[in-house]
Write an enzyme that holds these catalytic residues in place. Structure first.
Site, PDB file in Angstrom:
ATOM      1  N   THR A  15       0.818  -1.215   0.000  1.00 12.28           N
ATOM      2  CA  THR A  15       0.000   0.000   0.000  1.00 12.28           C
ATOM      3  C   THR A  15       0.853   1.268   0.000  1.00 12.28           C
ATOM      4  OG1 THR A  15      -0.166   0.047   2.417  1.00 12.28           O
ATOM      5  CG2 THR A  15      -1.854  -1.188   1.233  1.00 12.28           C
ATOM      6  N   ASP A  16       0.198   2.375  -0.345  1.00 16.64           N
ATOM      7  CA  ASP A  16       0.861   3.674  -0.305  1.00 16.64           C
ATOM      8  C   ASP A  16       0.370   4.454   0.914  1.00 16.64           C
ATOM      9  OD1 ASP A  16      -1.672   4.671  -0.973  1.00 16.64           O
ATOM     10  OD2 ASP A  16      -1.139   5.047  -3.068  1.00 16.64           O
ATOM     11  N   PHE A  17       0.713   5.711   1.002  1.00 13.16           N
ATOM     12  CA  PHE A  17       0.372   6.532   2.162  1.00 13.16           C
ATOM     13  C   PHE A  17      -1.137   6.660   2.381  1.00 13.16           C
ATOM     14  CE2 PHE A  17       0.277   9.368  -1.411  1.00 13.16           C
ATOM     15  CZ  PHE A  17      -0.784  10.225  -1.145  1.00 13.16           C
ATOM     16  N   SER A  18      -1.927   6.453   1.331  1.00 13.75           N
ATOM     17  CA  SER A  18      -3.378   6.599   1.447  1.00 13.75           C
ATOM     18  C   SER A  18      -4.062   5.322   1.929  1.00 13.75           C
ATOM     19  CB  SER A  18      -3.974   7.003   0.089  1.00 13.75           C
ATOM     20  OG  SER A  18      -3.886   5.919  -0.823  1.00 13.75           O
ATOM     21  N   ASN A  20      -4.289   2.683   0.020  1.00 17.67           N
ATOM     22  CA  ASN A  20      -4.654   1.948  -1.193  1.00 17.67           C
ATOM     23  C   ASN A  20      -3.432   1.191  -1.706  1.00 17.67           C
ATOM     24  OD1 ASN A  20      -7.305   3.026  -1.312  1.00 17.67           O
ATOM     25  ND2 ASN A  20      -6.519   4.868  -2.303  1.00 17.67           N
TER      26      ASN A  20
END
Length: 131
Positions: A15-18, A20
Site C-alpha cells: 500500500t501507499d500513504f493513502s 490503497n
C-alpha cells in the site's frame, strides 16, 4: 474458459500513504498469476531456460477500476486470449469477490536467453491453441 485463479492477500508493504494498493504492486500480482497459471499447465521457467528460451513481456495495457486495500483477499484470474508462433496474449483480472478492481491485457513473447527473438515452443502453441 473460466481461467486460472490465484489468491493474493494485500499486506502493508503493498500500500501507499493513502492505504490503497500502490499502482505498481498490481504488476507483481499479475506476474505471480501468470507464473502460477503456466506452472499449473506444466510450463516452468527453469525448464524453458534449459532449452535456451525465456518469456518477456512485450506489452501490457492496464485499467485500474477500483482500489484494493490492506488485508483484502483478491483473486488474479488469467485466461489465454490468443496465441501464435511468437506471442501469447493473456487477459488478466484482479477481483475482490465478484468486483473487478484491475484488468490487464499482456502480450508475452518468447526470446532466446542468448538474446533475440525465438519461436514459441510448439508444445505451448498446441496447448493453448484456441478453436
Amino acid at each position: 474458459m473460466t481461467g486460472h485463479h490465484f489468491p493474493i492477500r494485500i499486506y502493508y508493504e503493498d500500500t501507499d500513504f493513502s492505504g490503497n494498493v500502490y499502482h505498481a504492486a498490481y504488476l507483481k500480482f499479475f506476474e505471480r498469476g501468470r507464473t502460477e497459471f503456466l506452472r499449473e499447465e506444466g510450463i516452468h521457467h527453469s525448464e524453458l531456460a534449459e532449452q535456451g528460451i525465456a518469456f518477456a513481456v512485450r506489452s501490457m495495457e492496464i485499467a485500474y477500476d477500483r482500489a484494493a486495500h490492506i488485508d483484502d483477499l483478491l483473486t488474479v484470474r488469467t485466461v489465454v486470449a490468443a496465441i501464435s508462433g511468437a506471442r501469447l496474449t493473456l487477459d488478466q483480472t484482479i477481483l475482490r469477490g465478484e468486483a473487478v478492481l484491475t484488468r490487464a491485457t499482456v502480450i508475452v513473447v518468447a526470446i532466446k536467453t542468448s538474446g533475440g527473438p525465438a519461436r514459441m515452443p510448439k508444445t505451448i502453441v498446441d496447448r493453448f491453441k484456441l478453436d
